[in-house]
Write a protein that holds these residues in place. Structure first.
Motif, PDB file in Angstrom:
ATOM      1  N   GLN A  44      17.189 -20.278  83.373  1.00 41.28           N
ATOM      2  CA  GLN A  44      17.947 -19.464  82.426  1.00 41.28           C
ATOM      3  C   GLN A  44      17.037 -18.580  81.579  1.00 41.28           C
ATOM      4  OE1 GLN A  44      20.881 -19.121  83.405  1.00 41.28           O
ATOM      5  NE2 GLN A  44      22.292 -20.218  82.048  1.00 41.28           N
ATOM      6  N   ASP A  45      15.838 -19.044  81.312  1.00 42.60           N
ATOM      7  CA  ASP A  45      14.875 -18.204  80.592  1.00 42.60           C
ATOM      8  C   ASP A  45      14.547 -16.949  81.404  1.00 42.60           C
ATOM      9  OD1 ASP A  45      14.760 -19.935  78.451  1.00 42.60           O
ATOM     10  OD2 ASP A  45      12.865 -20.865  79.052  1.00 42.60           O
ATOM     11  N   ILE A  46      14.426 -17.102  82.712  1.00 45.34           N
ATOM     12  CA  ILE A  46      14.160 -15.958  83.591  1.00 45.34           C
ATOM     13  C   ILE A  46      15.343 -14.997  83.567  1.00 45.34           C
ATOM     14  CG2 ILE A  46      13.791 -15.271  85.992  1.00 45.34           C
ATOM     15  CD1 ILE A  46      12.314 -17.947  86.392  1.00 45.34           C
ATOM     16  N   VAL A  47      16.557 -15.553  83.629  1.00 46.90           N
ATOM     17  CA  VAL A  47      17.750 -14.712  83.617  1.00 46.90           C
ATOM     18  C   VAL A  47      17.876 -13.985  82.278  1.00 46.90           C
ATOM     19  CG1 VAL A  47      20.269 -14.724  83.746  1.00 46.90           C
ATOM     20  CG2 VAL A  47      18.938 -16.160  85.298  1.00 46.90           C
ATOM     21  N   ARG A  48      17.614 -14.708  81.201  1.00 39.03           N
ATOM     22  CA  ARG A  48      17.700 -14.077  79.873  1.00 39.03           C
ATOM     23  C   ARG A  48      16.707 -12.918  79.754  1.00 39.03           C
ATOM     24  NH1 ARG A  48      17.341 -17.099  73.944  1.00 39.03           N
ATOM     25  NH2 ARG A  48      17.232 -15.189  72.693  1.00 39.03           N
ATOM     26  N   LYS A  49      15.509 -13.118  80.230  1.00 33.71           N
ATOM     27  CA  LYS A  49      14.506 -12.053  80.177  1.00 33.71           C
ATOM     28  C   LYS A  49      14.955 -10.851  80.991  1.00 33.71           C
ATOM     29  CE  LYS A  49       9.571 -11.186  80.920  1.00 33.71           C
ATOM     30  NZ  LYS A  49       8.272 -11.777  81.351  1.00 33.71           N
ATOM     31  N   ALA A  50      15.569 -11.113  82.164  1.00 30.29           N
ATOM     32  CA  ALA A  50      16.038 -10.015  83.002  1.00 30.29           C
ATOM     33  C   ALA A  50      17.160  -9.251  82.311  1.00 30.29           C
ATOM     34  CB  ALA A  50      16.519 -10.557  84.351  1.00 30.29           C
ATOM     35  N   MET A  51      18.121  -9.969  81.715  1.00 30.05           N
ATOM     36  CA  MET A  51      19.207  -9.291  81.001  1.00 30.05           C
ATOM     37  C   MET A  51      18.663  -8.483  79.828  1.00 30.05           C
ATOM     38  SD  MET A  51      22.658 -11.562  80.723  1.00 30.05           S
ATOM     39  CE  MET A  51      23.446 -12.339  82.144  1.00 30.05           C
ATOM     40  N   THR A  52      17.677  -9.044  79.144  1.00 31.09           N
ATOM     41  CA  THR A  52      17.090  -8.332  78.005  1.00 31.09           C
ATOM     42  C   THR A  52      16.428  -7.044  78.460  1.00 31.09           C
ATOM     43  OG1 THR A  52      16.732 -10.419  76.822  1.00 31.09           O
ATOM     44  CG2 THR A  52      15.460  -8.509  76.095  1.00 31.09           C
ATOM     45  N   SER A  53      15.685  -7.097  79.550  1.00 29.59           N
ATOM     46  CA  SER A  53      15.009  -5.896  80.056  1.00 29.59           C
ATOM     47  C   SER A  53      16.002  -4.839  80.519  1.00 29.59           C
ATOM     48  CB  SER A  53      14.056  -6.261  81.193  1.00 29.59           C
ATOM     49  OG  SER A  53      14.776  -6.690  82.340  1.00 29.59           O
ATOM     50  N   LEU A  54      17.192  -5.275  80.953  1.00 28.82           N
ATOM     51  CA  LEU A  54      18.224  -4.329  81.364  1.00 28.82           C
ATOM     52  C   LEU A  54      19.000  -3.769  80.173  1.00 28.82           C
ATOM     53  CD1 LEU A  54      19.729  -6.221  84.459  1.00 28.82           C
ATOM     54  CD2 LEU A  54      18.311  -4.160  84.508  1.00 28.82           C
TER      55      LEU A  54
END
Length: 417
Positions: A44-54
């Motif tokens: 989920q940390d990886i997903v959160r980082k991806a959403m943040t970058s988008l």
């Protein structure tokens, strides 16, 4: 086969194909990061980082063990759902894209052709625990959000993005999102379906733990014992007889045998030198309407206790972390639109089949603001095999066409085609 599409649809489909490679690489990374049910934080940390970058990340949402959540006994202190939003113009209700990051456990890594967290792509198949169920769905909703953002598409309603936990049992993740105010008029849970299959409902499900306490004895004096393993096996047989009897009279359903009983685990003793003190088994029971979890539990308890009169007072039954009622929302607006989209875009494909499945999912927790079920279904992320088992895999070739079908469904839902 080439097909004709209109306006923004063509450019969005092209963008999906062009940008898909980075999200397939992202999917490999997700598979290489274990997120077995109860331990999803790293993924989920990886997903959160991806959403943040988008530029779409909004907040983390956390379930609890208090009602109306189903009690699991797990801590939710650092186990949240990642929620994002692509704002629309506010002229229509939101459309939710939901997928789950939690996976089934790995029973025996040595039985896999490729290691369960390798993310190896072999002959078009991406292998690994969660590749199909459901990390491909998480990667796909991120691909769709990136395309919408980069192409500057402003929809009449918001797109809500949910990477949730505990789809595999409690459903508490999606429930937490709804309880946090993430309502939607419609949506797609990107999970569990091949490119030409739409899931619009599921059976009810129960996990039941049965513990039988016996009288231990040394192996050489086992005639003095009361064997809890034998008792537990009688309990399982009684449940299978219950299921068989109910299947004989089940009528008006889409399945020939809608009731089932799966013995998932059994544990007793520590060595071969003694009759064990107790035996614990876990079963999953599937059931159709009109049965309910409460009604099935009562039948299960009565059946097991009747089968073990010689263990009176030494048998316990507990509901596990899966307790889902049957649910269906047939032929709703999203199902109809998605079916029409697939038939238009893939005219030489298989027949599109909306179905009720024997598994379970989080559809029941997707709600409109007035409490009615959202017009939602399960669709995607595409084909594969062996979810919950060894050698799970996802068919990479389905990533682009399924994402294109979902994009066109969104555009059609918002009357943009």
């Amino acid at each position: 086969m080439a097909y004709t599409i209109k306006g923004n649809e063509s450019s969005l489909h092209a963008a999906i194909e062009k940008q898909s490679h980075e999200w397939l690489d992202f999917l490999v990374r997700l598979v290489q990061t274990p997120s077995i049910l109860g331990d999803e934080k790293a993924c989920q940390d990886i997903v959160r980082k991806a959403m943040t970058s988008l530029g779409v990340f909004e907040r983390m949402v956390y379930p609890s063990n208090d009602p109306p959540f189903h009690r699991t006994g797990r801590s939710y202190a650092d186990r949240g759902c990642v929620v994002g939003r692509i704002p629309g113009t506010g002229c229509a209700p939101a459309f939710v894209l939901n997928a789950h990051i939690d996976t089934a456990p790995v029973e025996d890594a040595s039985s896999w052709t490729h290691p369960p967290f390798s993310g190896v792509i072999d002959n078009g198949r991406l292998y690994g625990r969660g590749a199909l169920d459901d990390k491909a769905g998480v990667a796909m909703l991120l691909l769709l959000s990136q395309v919408l953002k980069r192409e500057g598409i402003r929809l009449p309603g918001d797109i809500i993005l949910e990477s949730v936990i505990e789809d595999e049992d409690s459903g508490n993740g999606t429930l937490a999102c709804t309880k946090a105010g993430y309502f939607a008029g419609a949506g797609i849970v990107i999970d569990g379906a091949w490119p030409f299959r739409i899931i619009e409902g599921h059976l009810g499900q129960l996990w039941i733990t049965v513990k039988v306490r016996g009288t231990p004895a040394p192996a050489c004096s086992m005639m003095r014992a009361k064997d809890p393993v034998a008792g537990a096996l009688r309990a399982v047989n009684s449940l299978r007889e219950l299921v068989a009897a109910k299947n004989k009279v089940a009528a008006g359903l889409e399945f020939q045998s809608p009731y089932f009983c799966c013995l998932g685990s059994i544990h007793a003793g520590t060595w071969a030198g003694a009759v064990p003190e107790s035996c614990t088994l876990q079963v999953q029971i599937g059931f159709p309407p009109p049965d309910t979890p409460e009604g099935m539990l009562a039948q299960i308890r009565e059946t097991v206790l009747a089968a073990l009169p010689d263990f009176e007072g030494n048998v316990s039954l507990e509901v596990g972390s899966l307790c889902a009622p049957p649910f269906s929302n047939k032929d709703n607006a999203t199902v109809r639109i998605l079916r029409q989209v697939i038939e238009r875009l893939r005219p030489e494909g298989m027949e599109v089949k909306p179905v009720i499945v024997t598994g379970h999912c989080d559809l029941r927790h997707l709600l409109q603001a007035d409490g009615r079920p959202a017009d939602a279904c399960l669709y995607g992320p595409g084909g594969g095999g062996n979810p919950h088992c060894n050698n799970e895999y996802y068919m990479v070739e389905h990533f682009v066409p399924v994402a294109q079908n979902i994009m066109s469904t969104i555009l059609t839902y918002f009357n943009m085609l």
